[in-house]
Design a protein around this motif. Structure first.
Motif, PDB file in Angstrom:
ATOM      1  N   SER A  35       0.834  -1.195   0.000  1.00  8.92           N
ATOM      2  CA  SER A  35       0.000   0.000   0.000  1.00  8.92           C
ATOM      3  C   SER A  35       0.867   1.242   0.000  1.00  8.92           C
ATOM      4  CB  SER A  35      -0.919   0.018   1.229  1.00  8.92           C
ATOM      5  OG  SER A  35      -1.802  -1.069   1.213  1.00  8.92           O
ATOM      6  N   ASP A  93      -5.100   7.191   2.477  1.00  7.21           N
ATOM      7  CA  ASP A  93      -6.437   7.732   2.683  1.00  7.21           C
ATOM      8  C   ASP A  93      -7.237   7.737   1.388  1.00  7.21           C
ATOM      9  OD1 ASP A  93      -6.017   8.132   5.349  1.00  7.21           O
ATOM     10  OD2 ASP A  93      -5.286  10.194   5.100  1.00  7.21           O
ATOM     11  N   GLU A 146      -9.847   4.901  -0.224  1.00  5.39           N
ATOM     12  CA  GLU A 146     -11.301   4.875  -0.181  1.00  5.39           C
ATOM     13  C   GLU A 146     -11.892   5.419  -1.470  1.00  5.39           C
ATOM     14  OE1 GLU A 146     -12.374   3.134   2.099  1.00  5.39           O
ATOM     15  OE2 GLU A 146     -10.449   3.092   3.083  1.00  5.39           O
ATOM     16  N   ASP A 205     -11.669   2.661  -3.858  1.00 10.87           N
ATOM     17  CA  ASP A 205     -12.719   1.690  -3.617  1.00 10.87           C
ATOM     18  C   ASP A 205     -13.996   2.065  -4.349  1.00 10.87           C
ATOM     19  OD1 ASP A 205     -11.168   0.095  -2.086  1.00 10.87           O
ATOM     20  OD2 ASP A 205     -11.798   0.947  -0.175  1.00 10.87           O
ATOM     21  N   LYS A 231     -10.385  12.935  -0.284  1.00 15.37           N
ATOM     22  CA  LYS A 231     -11.649  12.264  -0.019  1.00 15.37           C
ATOM     23  C   LYS A 231     -12.812  12.777  -0.865  1.00 15.37           C
ATOM     24  CE  LYS A 231     -10.733  10.989   4.797  1.00 15.37           C
ATOM     25  NZ  LYS A 231     -10.916   9.549   4.598  1.00 15.37           N
ATOM     26  N   TYR A 291     -16.008  10.613   0.284  1.00 18.57           N
ATOM     27  CA  TYR A 291     -15.760   9.290   0.827  1.00 18.57           C
ATOM     28  C   TYR A 291     -15.232   9.426   2.254  1.00 18.57           C
ATOM     29  CZ  TYR A 291     -15.920   8.549  -4.160  1.00 18.57           C
ATOM     30  OH  TYR A 291     -16.301   8.545  -5.474  1.00 18.57           O
ATOM     31  N   ALA A 301     -15.209   7.560   6.471  1.00 17.50           N
ATOM     32  CA  ALA A 301     -15.365   6.364   7.313  1.00 17.50           C
ATOM     33  C   ALA A 301     -15.119   5.082   6.522  1.00 17.50           C
ATOM     34  CB  ALA A 301     -16.752   6.336   7.958  1.00 17.50           C
ATOM     35  N   LYS A 302     -14.157   5.145   5.608  1.00 16.91           N
ATOM     36  CA  LYS A 302     -13.669   4.018   4.816  1.00 16.91           C
ATOM     37  C   LYS A 302     -14.693   3.451   3.843  1.00 16.91           C
ATOM     38  CE  LYS A 302     -10.017   2.425   7.920  1.00 16.91           C
ATOM     39  NZ  LYS A 302      -9.453   1.273   8.638  1.00 16.91           N
ATOM     40  N   LYS A 303     -15.869   3.079   4.305  1.00 19.88           N
ATOM     41  CA  LYS A 303     -16.812   2.388   3.431  1.00 19.88           C
ATOM     42  C   LYS A 303     -18.093   3.182   3.189  1.00 19.88           C
ATOM     43  CE  LYS A 303     -14.190  -1.302   3.219  1.00 19.88           C
ATOM     44  NZ  LYS A 303     -13.506  -1.686   1.972  1.00 19.88           N
ATOM     45  N   THR A 336     -20.123   6.665   1.620  1.00 14.29           N
ATOM     46  CA  THR A 336     -20.014   7.661   0.562  1.00 14.29           C
ATOM     47  C   THR A 336     -21.229   8.565   0.568  1.00 14.29           C
ATOM     48  OG1 THR A 336     -18.844   6.073  -0.825  1.00 14.29           O
ATOM     49  CG2 THR A 336     -19.720   8.025  -1.913  1.00 14.29           C
TER      50      THR A 336
END
Length: 948
Positions: free
Chosen positions: A104, A110, A113, A116, A751, A811, A813-815, A817
């Motif tokens: 990574s 950061d 995400e 993702d 983000k 994006y 809190a990681k997961k 949107t």
């Protein structure tokens, strides 16, 4: 120019196939696997490229890759995956399987995400405005299927003419006949050959097989060919080499909805362990009760209000359009002979009694892939679809048991060249015109003139005298003249006794419809065996035989190819395409009517033979494009020029120029000049469609000496032929558009992703239609006959539009949107041209959404992950302009779509509960269509990945 027959094409295609297949020869193979260094999980979709070349591959579900090359060792592989550090691996021995552990990138950790959410470099550097929905977003679609969820994307309009027919449009001039948008599946145009536009996803792929959808907004002919006028919906299905295994889904919901789909894909290895052949099979079925069109308000700008005792023309009641009056407006003598009659309408038929609302759609597809080598493959695919739905165009239509067949052959070398050929055939089945069915039912009992005369006579002999006996009826001899009597005496009196006048009209209508002369002339009442018999008779007979049934066995044949040259200084693409339309409607839609061979004999003229006139339309195009990087690849410039030729029109050129500037990884600026051409559709050229009130004509040959409707109506009252205004309709020409666009894409604070664009478009030869009357007069200048026509033609003025859109994804809190977008579209000029089709687009609209995926909690009884998504859409009201019957206001509305899902990895199953229009806000999206309400559903998705 001469046309190549299918027999002439066969040896040419065979030669091309074998010549291209000759590229398959033995090569060296590099195999390996890529995993995450920390977690050990395999990485799907990582890119592996031989340094200094474009030869490479991507990893599959197990992280495996295979690259074939002519080069000898040693060589270097460049391995990259968004969110990970790029790595170079030197390969000295091809017999060893390589295992790469990617680390990574702490700097981009950061931003993973954002990775993702699948924002790719291709999206960020695209020269046009592109909205993308990928395989994960398709599974998470809140509305229940990917196609309807496309309406949540920036700048995309989604309207529902029925449950089974969704319309996608971008940048204005929305229509239930979306001829200004091109829809592709794996590069194949899935339009109806007869209608020349796509019936939503009727002939398309199921959610199980769609890998991604790109919506390209704006003029794109230089890139995609004719038809890519206002936008392109470009769908890509799953590769059976990469997406192997079994997947299946079942969905149940409101309106008796039942949906099932299944997909199976498998790759087969040869004796050397290489995957050379793969196939996939897809099956899909949907059934549901469609939304019913029950708008009984008066049509827009109706002559009669809802309160008129003699009835009015309702939107979804057909056959009540003709209006009759008891007297000329300038005279009161009719009111003396027929007091209280005034304006009246014939009894029509509700759509709910005529349409088939049992929506069904079945699709079956199969594809075979053969790899000559890793980057060279041949594909043979076939798709079939059938079903029933309601379609809205000039009228409302029941597309019943309609069928499509599509076959494709393709051979390609990845990122180098391709050749593709496909054919689409259509069978209209038992499809019929709902509005015409109503008119034919009326004609089967009595003609309009006969019905109106009977209504008027009965009123004059029976009900008019009863009006005069009501207390307070004004004596006309107490007034200076008849006009004064009507205005001062009669009209206030009729208002006082309005309930009685309404009741008299009801009694008169009931008597005329059911008892006049004989039962044979009575109205066909819905729900009776007599109605069913007449209805079945009309809908089973073709238009040309006095029924309302379509006959359509049209087809299109298409070939295209492209080759990419890569000299050191630029990338050059050249290509071309050709298409042949062969419509066959037996005169029910186009002017391919019966033609007779006559022979003159001593006894007169006799007919010796008859045949339907053959219509064909051939078009082709070629293009060349150049792309080059400047300033250490910060600036990408490209230029494309396309030439298109339709056999009935002149050569047309579509240039495009783009510049994309990327100063760093976070920001991208773009400017584009693009253009597009739209050849007149088969209907624009060859239509011959008698809808009763008028004949709709294609404009290929134009029309001379038509009379304007305004002057014709004035002549009827004045009998002055000299006051007629005549005009000619010129032969139709292709439509063109030029667009300038400015855009920006950027990432903020690692983000937030933002995409914004502004466009301004200029349309020339805009295709619409003109309405006129072919009138005949005798030697005494009295009207002896007339026929109204609506003829396809071009606007004389330039039409300009502009718009702006912006979208943002956050994006956190990681997961999780957050996303939102806003679009503004405006018709700047051209709305005063009488033949400009309506803009039919809200000026303002926006979407707000939230989603989460792969969420887990420790208290779950079984190991798994939760996901959810919700979207709020707001659309500003606008005037929807279709045919005169279907023109009216669409009110502003807001809709909420939402879903929650649970994935249970151990059994490879995802459970999903959701609803489109969750709050059941019933709204009109198309004037003349149904109110669309909530559609709640529950689905189960099973996915088993076959190990390779």
């Amino acid at each position: 120019m001469g046309k190549l027959s299918s027999y002439q094409l066969r040896p040419i295609l065979a030669l091309i196939f074998w010549a291209l297949a000759g590229f398959a020869f033995g090569q060296n193979v590099i195999e390996g696997q890529i995993i995450d260094k920390t977690t050990g999980e395999t990485l799907i979709g990582a890119t592996v490229v031989i340094k200094g070349t474009s030869t490479g591959s991507t990893t599959d579900f197990d992280g495996n890759f295979s690259v074939k090359t002519d080069k000898e060792p040693p060589l270097t592989l460049v391995i990259s995956f968004m969110g990970y550090k790029k790595q170079e691996i030197e390969v000295t021995d091809f017999s060893d399987k390589i295992k790469v552990k990617l680390e990574s990138d702490n700097v981009l950790l950061d931003a993973v995400e954002i990775v993702d959410t699948r924002i790719t470099d291709r999206q960020k550097q695209a020269p046009l405005t592109v909205e993308t929905m990928d395989v994960i977003a398709i599974k998470e679609a809140p509305s229940g299927n990917f196609y309807e969820s496309l309406g949540t994307l920036k700048g995309v309009d989604m309207t529902s003419a029925s449950l089974g027919f969704k319309v996608i449009n971008t940048r204005g001039f929305n229509s239930t006949s979306p001829v200004r948008s091109l829809q592709l599946i794996d590069g194949v145009d899935n339009q109806s050959p007869g209608l020349n536009f796509s019936l939503g996803n009727f002939l398309g792929a199921s959610d199980l097989d769609v890998k991604s959808v790109d919506i390209v907004a704006g003029a794109s002919s230089a890139y995609y060919g004719p038809g890519a006028f206002n936008g392109v919906i470009n769908m890509t299905t799953k590769d059976p080499f990469v997406f192997q295994g079994l997947s299946g889904s079942v969905k149940v919901g409101e309106r008796n909805m039942l949906e099932g789909a299944i997909r199976w894909a498998q790759a087969i290895k040869n004796k050397d362990g290489e995957e050379k052949f793969a196939y996939k099979i897809n099956a899909f079925y949907l059934q549901a009760n469609d939304w019913e069109a029950e708008n009984y308000s008066p049509v827009y700008d109706s002559e009669s209000a809802r309160s008129n005792p003699g009835g009015y023309d309702a939107v979804n009641i057909y056959g009540d359009e003709r209006v009759e009056s008891n007297a000329d407006e300038s005279s009161a003598f009719g009111a003396i002979d027929y007091p209280g009659l005034n304006t009246f309408h014939r009894t029509g038929y509700k759509e709910v009694n005529l349409a088939d609302y049992n929506t069904q759609n079945a699709k079956l597809g199969v594809a075979f892939h053969y790899k000559f080598r890793e980057d060279l493959r041949a594909i043979v695919a076939s798709n079939y679809s059938t079903g029933t739905t309601v379609y809205q165009g000039d009228n409302r239509y029941s597309l019943k048991d309609i069928q499509f067949f599509q076959n494709r052959f393709e051979i390609r070398q990845d990122d180098k060249w391709f050749f593709r050929a496909y054919a689409t055939h259509e069978n209209s089945g038992n499809s019929y015109d709902i509005v015409t069915t109503a008119i034919r039912l009326q004609e089967a009992s009595m003609g309009d003139v006969e019905w109106n005369e009977a209504y008027k006579q009965t009123w004059g002999s029976v009900l008019g005298p009863q009006v005069t006996t009501l207390p307070g009826y004004p004596n006309r001899f107490n007034y200076d003249n008849a006009q004064q009597w009507q205005e001062i005496g009669l009209n206030p009196f009729l208002s006082q006794y309005r309930d009685s006048i309404v009741r008299f009209h009801q009694l008169n209508r009931q008597y005329i419809d059911s008892q006049l002369v004989s039962k044979d002339q009575a109205r066909y009442y819905p729900g009776t065996a007599r109605f069913d018999s007449a209805f079945n008779n009309i809908t089973s007979k073709k238009f040309t035989d006095g029924g309302s049934l379509f006959y359509d066995r049209s087809a299109l044949y298409h070939v295209q190819g492209e080759y990419k040259f890569e000299p050191s200084w630029a990338t050059i693409r050249v290509g071309g395409s050709a298409r042949l339309y062969t419509p066959d409607t037996r005169g029910t839609i186009f002017n391919d009517t019966l033609e007779y061979t006559r022979q003159q004999t001593d006894t007169g003229t006799i007919i010796t033979d008859s045949a339907y006139k053959e219509i064909t339309n051939f078009q082709y195009g070629v293009y060349a494009g150049l792309e080059r990087y400047f300033f250490k690849e910060q600036l990408k410039a490209s230029a494309t020029l396309r030439m298109d030729k339709n056999e009935n029109f002149d050569y047309i050129y579509s240039p495009a120029l783009t510049m994309v500037y990327t100063p760093n990884e976070k920001h991208t600026f773009r400017t584009t000049f693009s253009s597009a051409v739209r050849n007149p559709t088969m209907a624009d050229q060859f239509l011959y469609y008698d809808v009763g009130r008028a004949i709709l004509l294609g404009g290929l040959n134009g029309y001379d000496s038509l009379v304007t409707t305004e002057s014709f109506e004035s002549t009827l009252s004045s009998l002055n032929q000299d006051s007629l205004d005549y005009f000619n309709v010129d032969p139709i020409k292709p439509e063109q558009v030029r667009t300038v666009e400015l855009g920006y894409r950027g990432i903020f604070n690692k983000k937030v992703f933002v995409d914004a664009s502004y466009y301004h478009s200029w349309y020339t030869n805009f295709i619409g239609y003109q309405i006129g009357i072919d009138a005949e007069f005798n030697n005494l200048n009295f009207l002896s006959g007339f026929q109204p026509y609506r003829i396809s033609s071009n606007a004389q003025s330039t039409v300009t539009t502009q718009g702006f859109s912006i979208g943002a994804n956050y994006y956190f809190a990681k997961k999780l949107t957050l996303n939102g977008n806003y679009s503004w579209n405006k018709l700047v000029s051209g709305d005063d041209d009488p033949i400009i089709p309506a803009f039919n687009t809200p000026e303002h609209k926006y979407n707000l959404g939230i989603s989460g995926r792969e969420l887990s909690w420790g208290f779950l009884p079984v190991p798994g992950f939760f996901g959810f998504s919700a979207n709020y859409k707001w659309v500003e009201g606008f005037i929807f302009e279709g045919s005169p019957q279907f023109t009216g206001p669409i009110d502003s509305y807001g809709l909420v779509d939402a879903q929650i899902n649970y994935n249970w990895p151990r059994i490879n199953t995802t459970f999903k509960l959701g609803a489109s229009n969750l709050l059941n806000n019933e709204v009109y999206q198309v004037y003349g269509g149904p109110r669309v309400g909530r559609l709640a559903y529950f689905s189960i998705l099973y996915e088993w990945k076959r190990k390779r």
